[in-house]
Design a protein around this motif. Sequence first.
Motif, PDB file in Angstrom:
ATOM      1  N   ILE A 133       0.849  -1.194   0.000  1.00  0.00           N
ATOM      2  CA  ILE A 133       0.000   0.000   0.000  1.00  0.00           C
ATOM      3  C   ILE A 133       0.884   1.243   0.000  1.00  0.00           C
ATOM      4  CG2 ILE A 133      -1.757   1.306   1.247  1.00  0.00           C
ATOM      5  CD1 ILE A 133      -2.751  -1.351   2.385  1.00  0.00           C
ATOM      6  N   VAL A 134       0.738   2.067  -1.020  1.00  0.00           N
ATOM      7  CA  VAL A 134       1.590   3.246  -1.158  1.00  0.00           C
ATOM      8  C   VAL A 134       0.766   4.524  -1.028  1.00  0.00           C
ATOM      9  CG1 VAL A 134       3.175   1.960  -2.630  1.00  0.00           C
ATOM     10  CG2 VAL A 134       1.398   3.363  -3.687  1.00  0.00           C
ATOM     11  N   ALA A 135       1.423   5.562  -0.556  1.00  0.00           N
ATOM     12  CA  ALA A 135       0.749   6.843  -0.348  1.00  0.00           C
ATOM     13  C   ALA A 135       0.612   7.598  -1.662  1.00  0.00           C
ATOM     14  CB  ALA A 135       1.533   7.681   0.658  1.00  0.00           C
ATOM     15  N   MET A 136      -0.594   8.045  -1.947  1.00  0.00           N
ATOM     16  CA  MET A 136      -0.828   8.964  -3.047  1.00  0.00           C
ATOM     17  C   MET A 136      -0.565  10.365  -2.490  1.00  0.00           C
ATOM     18  SD  MET A 136      -4.506   7.252  -3.978  1.00  0.00           S
ATOM     19  CE  MET A 136      -4.992   8.321  -5.326  1.00  0.00           C
ATOM     20  N   CYS A 137      -0.383  11.328  -3.348  1.00  0.00           N
ATOM     21  CA  CYS A 137      -0.270  12.705  -2.860  1.00  0.00           C
ATOM     22  C   CYS A 137      -1.695  13.246  -2.732  1.00  0.00           C
ATOM     23  CB  CYS A 137       0.558  13.554  -3.823  1.00  0.00           C
ATOM     24  SG  CYS A 137       0.929  15.200  -3.180  1.00  0.00           S
ATOM     25  N   LEU A 138      -2.375  12.786  -1.676  1.00  0.00           N
ATOM     26  CA  LEU A 138      -3.779  13.122  -1.473  1.00  0.00           C
ATOM     27  C   LEU A 138      -4.062  13.100   0.028  1.00  0.00           C
ATOM     28  CD1 LEU A 138      -6.649  11.569  -3.641  1.00  0.00           C
ATOM     29  CD2 LEU A 138      -7.008  12.512  -1.374  1.00  0.00           C
ATOM     30  N   TYR A 139      -4.507  14.220   0.550  1.00  0.00           N
ATOM     31  CA  TYR A 139      -4.700  14.363   1.988  1.00  0.00           C
ATOM     32  C   TYR A 139      -5.999  15.097   2.298  1.00  0.00           C
ATOM     33  CZ  TYR A 139       0.387  14.250   1.317  1.00  0.00           C
ATOM     34  OH  TYR A 139       1.652  13.946   0.893  1.00  0.00           O
ATOM     35  N   TYR A 140      -6.488  14.864   3.516  1.00  0.00           N
ATOM     36  CA  TYR A 140      -7.544  15.724   4.057  1.00  0.00           C
ATOM     37  C   TYR A 140      -7.108  16.156   5.447  1.00  0.00           C
ATOM     38  CZ  TYR A 140     -11.686  17.582   6.186  1.00  0.00           C
ATOM     39  OH  TYR A 140     -12.550  18.426   6.838  1.00  0.00           O
ATOM     40  N   PHE A 141      -7.164  17.481   5.676  1.00  0.00           N
ATOM     41  CA  PHE A 141      -6.852  18.039   6.984  1.00  0.00           C
ATOM     42  C   PHE A 141      -8.084  18.741   7.531  1.00  0.00           C
ATOM     43  CE2 PHE A 141      -2.834  18.018   4.643  1.00  0.00           C
ATOM     44  CZ  PHE A 141      -2.006  17.357   5.538  1.00  0.00           C
ATOM     45  N   PRO A 142      -8.596  18.321   8.681  1.00  0.00           N
ATOM     46  CA  PRO A 142      -9.690  19.077   9.299  1.00  0.00           C
ATOM     47  C   PRO A 142      -9.172  20.456   9.696  1.00  0.00           C
ATOM     48  CG  PRO A 142      -8.845  17.415  10.807  1.00  0.00           C
ATOM     49  CD  PRO A 142      -8.168  17.173   9.496  1.00  0.00           C
ATOM     50  N   ALA A 143     -10.070  21.409   9.812  1.00  0.00           N
ATOM     51  CA  ALA A 143      -9.665  22.793  10.090  1.00  0.00           C
ATOM     52  C   ALA A 143      -8.750  22.894  11.308  1.00  0.00           C
ATOM     53  CB  ALA A 143     -10.902  23.664  10.278  1.00  0.00           C
ATOM     54  N   GLY A 144      -9.059  22.108  12.334  1.00  0.00           N
ATOM     55  CA  GLY A 144      -8.285  22.191  13.571  1.00  0.00           C
ATOM     56  C   GLY A 144      -6.879  21.632  13.476  1.00  0.00           C
ATOM     57  N   LYS A 145      -6.554  20.965  12.362  1.00  0.00           N
ATOM     58  CA  LYS A 145      -5.233  20.365  12.215  1.00  0.00           C
ATOM     59  C   LYS A 145      -4.376  21.049  11.149  1.00  0.00           C
ATOM     60  CE  LYS A 145      -5.971  17.079  15.250  1.00  0.00           C
ATOM     61  NZ  LYS A 145      -5.225  16.987  16.528  1.00  0.00           N
ATOM     62  N   LEU A 146      -4.859  22.138  10.561  1.00  0.00           N
ATOM     63  CA  LEU A 146      -4.079  22.823   9.532  1.00  0.00           C
ATOM     64  C   LEU A 146      -2.744  23.330  10.073  1.00  0.00           C
ATOM     65  CD1 LEU A 146      -6.816  24.891   7.630  1.00  0.00           C
ATOM     66  CD2 LEU A 146      -5.698  22.771   6.906  1.00  0.00           C
ATOM     67  N   GLY A 147      -2.712  23.625  11.356  1.00  0.00           N
ATOM     68  CA  GLY A 147      -1.483  24.112  11.967  1.00  0.00           C
ATOM     69  C   GLY A 147      -0.368  23.088  11.976  1.00  0.00           C
ATOM     70  N   LEU A 148      -0.703  21.810  11.750  1.00  0.00           N
ATOM     71  CA  LEU A 148       0.322  20.776  11.743  1.00  0.00           C
ATOM     72  C   LEU A 148       1.297  20.946  10.583  1.00  0.00           C
ATOM     73  CD1 LEU A 148      -1.772  17.580  12.615  1.00  0.00           C
ATOM     74  CD2 LEU A 148      -0.077  18.723  14.064  1.00  0.00           C
ATOM     75  N   VAL A 149       0.840  21.594   9.511  1.00  0.00           N
ATOM     76  CA  VAL A 149       1.718  21.793   8.360  1.00  0.00           C
ATOM     77  C   VAL A 149       2.862  22.735   8.739  1.00  0.00           C
ATOM     78  CG1 VAL A 149       1.864  22.537   5.959  1.00  0.00           C
ATOM     79  CG2 VAL A 149      -0.223  21.429   6.785  1.00  0.00           C
ATOM     80  N   GLY A 150       2.514  23.868   9.320  1.00  0.00           N
ATOM     81  CA  GLY A 150       3.536  24.806   9.756  1.00  0.00           C
ATOM     82  C   GLY A 150       4.400  24.242  10.866  1.00  0.00           C
ATOM     83  N   LYS A 151       3.787  23.471  11.752  1.00  0.00           N
ATOM     84  CA  LYS A 151       4.538  22.874  12.858  1.00  0.00           C
ATOM     85  C   LYS A 151       5.597  21.921  12.330  1.00  0.00           C
ATOM     86  CE  LYS A 151       3.886  20.429  17.257  1.00  0.00           C
ATOM     87  NZ  LYS A 151       2.889  19.802  18.161  1.00  0.00           N
ATOM     88  N   TYR A 152       5.243  21.143  11.299  1.00  0.00           N
ATOM     89  CA  TYR A 152       6.214  20.232  10.697  1.00  0.00           C
ATOM     90  C   TYR A 152       7.383  21.002  10.097  1.00  0.00           C
ATOM     91  CZ  TYR A 152       8.378  17.392   7.063  1.00  0.00           C
ATOM     92  OH  TYR A 152       9.289  16.769   6.246  1.00  0.00           O
ATOM     93  N   LEU A 153       7.075  22.058   9.349  1.00  0.00           N
ATOM     94  CA  LEU A 153       8.132  22.820   8.680  1.00  0.00           C
ATOM     95  C   LEU A 153       9.093  23.454   9.683  1.00  0.00           C
ATOM     96  CD1 LEU A 153       6.091  24.548   5.828  1.00  0.00           C
ATOM     97  CD2 LEU A 153       7.771  22.714   5.582  1.00  0.00           C
ATOM     98  N   SER A 154       8.566  23.875  10.815  1.00  0.00           N
ATOM     99  CA  SER A 154       9.417  24.533  11.808  1.00  0.00           C
ATOM    100  C   SER A 154      10.189  23.544  12.670  1.00  0.00           C
ATOM    101  CB  SER A 154       8.573  25.443  12.716  1.00  0.00           C
ATOM    102  OG  SER A 154       7.633  24.683  13.458  1.00  0.00           O
ATOM    103  N   SER A 155       9.729  22.292  12.704  1.00  0.00           N
ATOM    104  CA  SER A 155      10.375  21.319  13.588  1.00  0.00           C
ATOM    105  C   SER A 155      11.259  20.311  12.867  1.00  0.00           C
ATOM    106  CB  SER A 155       9.310  20.532  14.359  1.00  0.00           C
ATOM    107  OG  SER A 155       8.530  19.739  13.479  1.00  0.00           O
TER     108      SER A 155
END
Length: 245
Positions: free
Chosen positions: A176-198
């Motif tokens: 099973i391989v990951a497609m470039c396809l995601y869903y982020f609920p509104a409350g988790k959008l901050g995880l993108v910036g958190k990843y980039l900074s960490s």
Amino acid sequence: MKALILAAGYATRLYPLTRHFPKPLLEVNKKPIIDYIVRHIDCIKEIDEIFVITNSKFFPKFKKWARGAVSSKRISVINDLTKTIKDRRGAVGDMHYAIIKKKINDGLLVIGGDNIFDTGLRGFVRFALAKKNYPCIGAFDIKDKKKAGNYGVIKIGANKKIISFQEKPASPASTIVAMCLYYFPAGKLGLVGKYLSSRVNKNDATGFYIDWLSKAGTAYGYVFGGRWFDIGDHEFYKKAVNTFK
């Protein structure tokens, strides 16, 4: 809900086709790849706007495409202000840039602009909304461990929770391989910036982000059926052109 199509890559593996032309606008069966994605998004009633993020080099071409695009949704094209492969933001960086630039605070569906699949998005969106406050990843079973080693490989538990991730492993844990396809609920959008900074390195591959997500908290995987083409090079593009109707 908003949708974001990632289209800021430079697609060097498809040169000379993409030297002066963006990969998502290459045609398959007389239709740009991105049109297939928009058609799937159009079927999702919860989505009210589509963002397409690209780079300065291809921004005029996407603006021209958007003017003639057939969609029931509003389409906006975002310039990520990069001009060469050396200064690109990468997929995760572009996601973050779009979220900040457009002040997105809704649930967000993210799709790579070089994905072609034929089962639609309704099942994935229903699955993601049922998980409420957790990110969800689209995946595909290619049924071949040798081929799986060319992708990001995920292992999904009985409850559909992602329990492991491997980036292009020599010995894949699953097919099973990951497609470039995601869903982020509104409350988790901050995880993108958190990843980039960490993150400890500059790797912008979405696979490393999936790995980080699965370790930072709960994330779920949804396995698509039907056909999927990840158009990364001439071989896969030719295969899509010859078989996808």
